[in-house]
Design a protein around this motif. Structure first.
Motif, short mmCIF file in Angstrom:
data_model
loop_
_atom_site.label_atom_id
_atom_site.label_comp_id
_atom_site.label_asym_id
_atom_site.label_seq_id
_atom_site.Cartn_x
_atom_site.Cartn_y
_atom_site.Cartn_z
N GLY A 307 0.82 -1.20 0.00
CA GLY A 307 0.00 0.00 0.00
C GLY A 307 0.85 1.26 0.00
O GLY A 307 1.96 1.30 -0.54
N GLN A 420 0.37 -1.10 -4.92
CA GLN A 420 -0.66 -2.10 -5.21
C GLN A 420 -0.23 -2.88 -6.46
O GLN A 420 0.95 -3.06 -6.68
CB GLN A 420 -2.02 -1.42 -5.42
CG GLN A 420 -2.54 -0.68 -4.21
CD GLN A 420 -3.21 -1.57 -3.18
OE1 GLN A 420 -3.63 -1.12 -2.11
NE2 GLN A 420 -3.32 -2.84 -3.46
N ALA A 497 -2.80 1.98 3.43
CA ALA A 497 -4.03 1.18 3.42
C ALA A 497 -4.01 0.41 2.11
O ALA A 497 -4.13 1.01 1.04
CB ALA A 497 -5.27 2.06 3.53
N GLU A 499 -5.45 -2.31 -0.52
CA GLU A 499 -6.64 -3.04 -0.93
C GLU A 499 -6.32 -4.53 -1.08
O GLU A 499 -5.23 -4.91 -1.50
CB GLU A 499 -7.18 -2.50 -2.25
CG GLU A 499 -7.73 -1.09 -2.16
CD GLU A 499 -8.31 -0.61 -3.48
OE1 GLU A 499 -8.27 -1.40 -4.46
OE2 GLU A 499 -8.77 0.54 -3.53
N ASN A 506 -9.51 -3.12 3.82
CA ASN A 506 -8.09 -2.91 3.53
C ASN A 506 -7.21 -3.44 4.66
O ASN A 506 -7.61 -3.48 5.83
CB ASN A 506 -7.79 -1.41 3.39
CG ASN A 506 -8.46 -0.79 2.18
OD1 ASN A 506 -8.87 -1.48 1.26
ND2 ASN A 506 -8.60 0.52 2.20
N ASN A 507 -5.98 -3.83 4.29
CA ASN A 507 -4.96 -4.07 5.30
C ASN A 507 -4.37 -2.73 5.74
O ASN A 507 -4.14 -1.85 4.90
CB ASN A 507 -3.84 -4.95 4.75
CG ASN A 507 -4.29 -6.38 4.51
OD1 ASN A 507 -5.28 -6.85 5.08
ND2 ASN A 507 -3.57 -7.08 3.65
N GLN A 525 -6.99 -6.58 7.37
CA GLN A 525 -8.33 -6.02 7.48
C GLN A 525 -8.39 -4.90 8.52
O GLN A 525 -9.41 -4.70 9.19
CB GLN A 525 -9.37 -7.11 7.78
CG GLN A 525 -9.40 -8.20 6.73
CD GLN A 525 -10.50 -9.22 6.94
OE1 GLN A 525 -11.62 -8.86 7.30
NE2 GLN A 525 -10.20 -10.50 6.72
N THR A 528 -7.37 1.20 8.00
CA THR A 528 -6.39 2.28 7.81
C THR A 528 -5.14 1.97 8.63
O THR A 528 -5.20 1.29 9.66
CB THR A 528 -6.94 3.65 8.25
OG1 THR A 528 -7.13 3.64 9.67
CG2 THR A 528 -8.24 3.97 7.54
#
Length: 549
Positions: A307, A420, A497, A499, A506-507, A525, A528
């Motif tokens: 992220g 990402q 954050a 996906e 989000n992680n 999960q 933020t």
């Protein structure tokens, strides 16, 4: 380690319906295939096809697809491996569950002979060498059925049995580790490290067993419904002998390790999480912790999209070539479409934002808007050449060392700018990235003093380091890492954050540097970084206010 019984698609597999389709007549009539030479996962494979074997010669495209599948699987690119099959989502899920559940790191998959069946299916045999963490290597043979699709492309025809011939909708594998005497393991100051005092180290301590018998265990094939053992697939270790009397010295710090375990135990809220703390000046690992504490070591072997913490690397690439300066206006709209719609966390926007503001507020659209400033391979080159990401690390225990593939298209390039796409990392990698940004030089992380060093990197220019430090400090004082603002020590940080698939939350990521320590934390999960990983690192840094000795 044991697993409860489960449906076919829950632990190590799932069921699919195989579709058989004959070759389209005349598709390759008159085409003579003489010699095919290909490379699969680092090993050469050649199939010599004589002049009387034209009709049965394996289609080169089918063999290439099988080899690419094996390469992706071995390299940990499981989303890409899945996309090469007839059932992408299930394939990705099973491959991930298979390697993680059996503590397998860095598979070696070597293609062998390819044959063509009467219905046109190409079967590519392969040998699998699966290193089981702390035990040994499990070697077996299997094969990939590859079928031609309606559009003329080739796909691996997904089934559980291609992963291993005995994996099925009624039988799965279970890794069993047997108790074995362990050597004494001490930290950098001579303090004894035990699983009782440091829960996250239990899986790691077995990896330090040396001399005598070492650890032992087995992989069993068990009935999915009853858990009854059907057969033993592999055994590891000898049951005679004693561990060495000489203690194993590590770079760990018992104080940092205890604080890391406590921070995760107190603040994760039951979510999976992991963190790493290491020294900035030499890469020595001070602590690694996971929640849950037992099982897969996510901290060093996990594969996550990093992220927005990856924007440290992206910013380095942009600053290295003078493509942007902190006060340059880059703008930060709510949305930006590059093949797909990208947005900022909580769809925030900052019209007329400077690059500094884009960094401190973690503006995705601003970074994506700068993608044309970098060549397609440039981000990966910077990650490898300056940060060591993707090179082979010798940490002292099995680790995943990161991957930054060249983007396949403009959309993937946009995604890679914000950590990402197909970029993969873990807390060990991101703690190292943070240390490199702070010091200007990559130091291979290690948990055992005097480890083998095989990496080759270049130092970041001092002007880039100065700007990176200022950007990360501003993220704490004025940006998304304000959760650390009340702590002393001039902390610099970056939130993220990331996906994930299947519509899950989000992680959450947070990396930080204080003095001579760099830390990185991911919460699966967590939504933020500031909200999930922030309290964990706040707890850790509060508990250990000074640098390690």
């Amino acid at each position: 380690m044991t697993h409860p019984s489960s449906p076919p698609d829950a632990v190590f597999g799932h069921t699919t319906t195989r579709r058989h389709r004959g070759r389209r007549p005349g598709l390759r009539a008159g085409v003579a295939v003489t010699v095919l030479t290909a490379v699969a996962v680092g090993s050469a494979y050649a199939a010599g096809l004589g002049p009387f074997e034209r009709d049965d010669a394996p289609d080169p495209a089918a063999v290439a697809q099988a080899q690419a599948f094996l390469a992706d699987w071995a390299g940990g690119r499981l989303d890409s491996a899945g996309s090469r099959t007839t059932s992408p989502a299930r394939a990705q899920k099973v491959l991930r569950s298979f390697t993680a559940g059996l503590d397998i790191s860095k598979p070696e998959l070597t293609a062998a002979r390819a044959t063509t069946e009467d219905d046109g299916t190409v079967r590519v045999a392969f040998t699998a060498k699966m290193p089981v963490t702390g035990l040994g290597t499990w070697t077996y043979r299997s094969e990939l059925p590859v079928r031609e699709q309606e559009n003329g492309s080739w796909k691996v025809d997904w089934s559980l049995s291609l992963v291993h011939p005995h994996l099925s909708d009624t039988a799965k594998f279970r890794l069993e580790r047997e108790d074995t005497p362990l050597p004494k393991v001490i930290d950098r100051n001579g303090t004894s490290l035990t699983g009782d005092a440091h829960p996250s180290l239990r899986p790691v301590l077995t990896q330090f067993a040396r001399g005598g018998s070492g650890p032992h265990g087995a992989i069993r094939l068990v009935d999915r419904a009853t858990g009854e053992v059907e057969r033993t697939e592999a055994t590891f270790g000898k049951k005679d002998g004693q561990p060495s009397d000489k203690p194993v010295t590590t770079t760990l710090d018992a104080t940092w390790q205890a604080a890391a375990d406590k921070a995760l135990a107190d603040t994760t809220g039951g979510k999976n999480a992991s963190l790493v703390a290491l020294r900035v000046d030499n890469g020595e690992i001070l602590a690694m912790a996971n929640s849950p504490a037992t099982g897969f070591n996510r901290a060093v072997s996990g594969t996550y999209a990093p992220g927005s913490t990856w924007k440290i690397v992206t910013s380095s690439a942009l600053l290295l070539k003078g493509a942007v300066a902190p006060d340059d206006v880059v703008d930060c709209p709510k949305y930006l479409t590059v093949g797909k719609s990208f947005h900022n966390v909580e769809t925030s926007e900052f019209p007329g934002a400077t690059f500094r503001k884009a960094f401190t507020e973690s503006c995705n659209t601003a970074f994506i808007g700068l993608r044309d400033k970098l060549g397609d391979a440039e981000l990966g080159d910077v990650a490898r050449e300056y940060f060591g990401v993707g090179q082979e690390w010798h940490v002292g225990i099995p680790s995943y060392d990161g991957s930054v593939p060249v983007p396949k298209d403009e959309t993937e390039k946009a995604a890679s700018m914000i950590g990402q796409g197909r970029i993969q990392a873990n807390p060990l990698i991101m703690a190292s990235v943070t240390a490199t940004a702070a010091s200007g030089r990559f130091h291979q992380p290690t948990i055992v003093p005097g480890g083998k060093e095989t990496t080759s990197t270049k130092p970041l220019p001092s002007s880039v380091v100065t700007r990176l430090r200022a950007l990360m400090r501003a993220t704490v004082t004025d940006g998304t890492a304000r959760v650390l603002a009340d702590l002393p020590g001039g902390i610099g940080a970056k939130t993220g954050a990331a996906e994930v698939a299947d519509g899950r939350p989000n992680n959450g990521w947070l990396v930080a540097r204080r003095g001579n320590v760099a830390v990185a934390c991911v919460v699966e999960q967590g939504v933020t970084g500031g909200g999930s990983a922030g309290p964990i690192l706040h707890s850790l840094l509060s508990a250990v206010p000074g640098d390690p000795s």
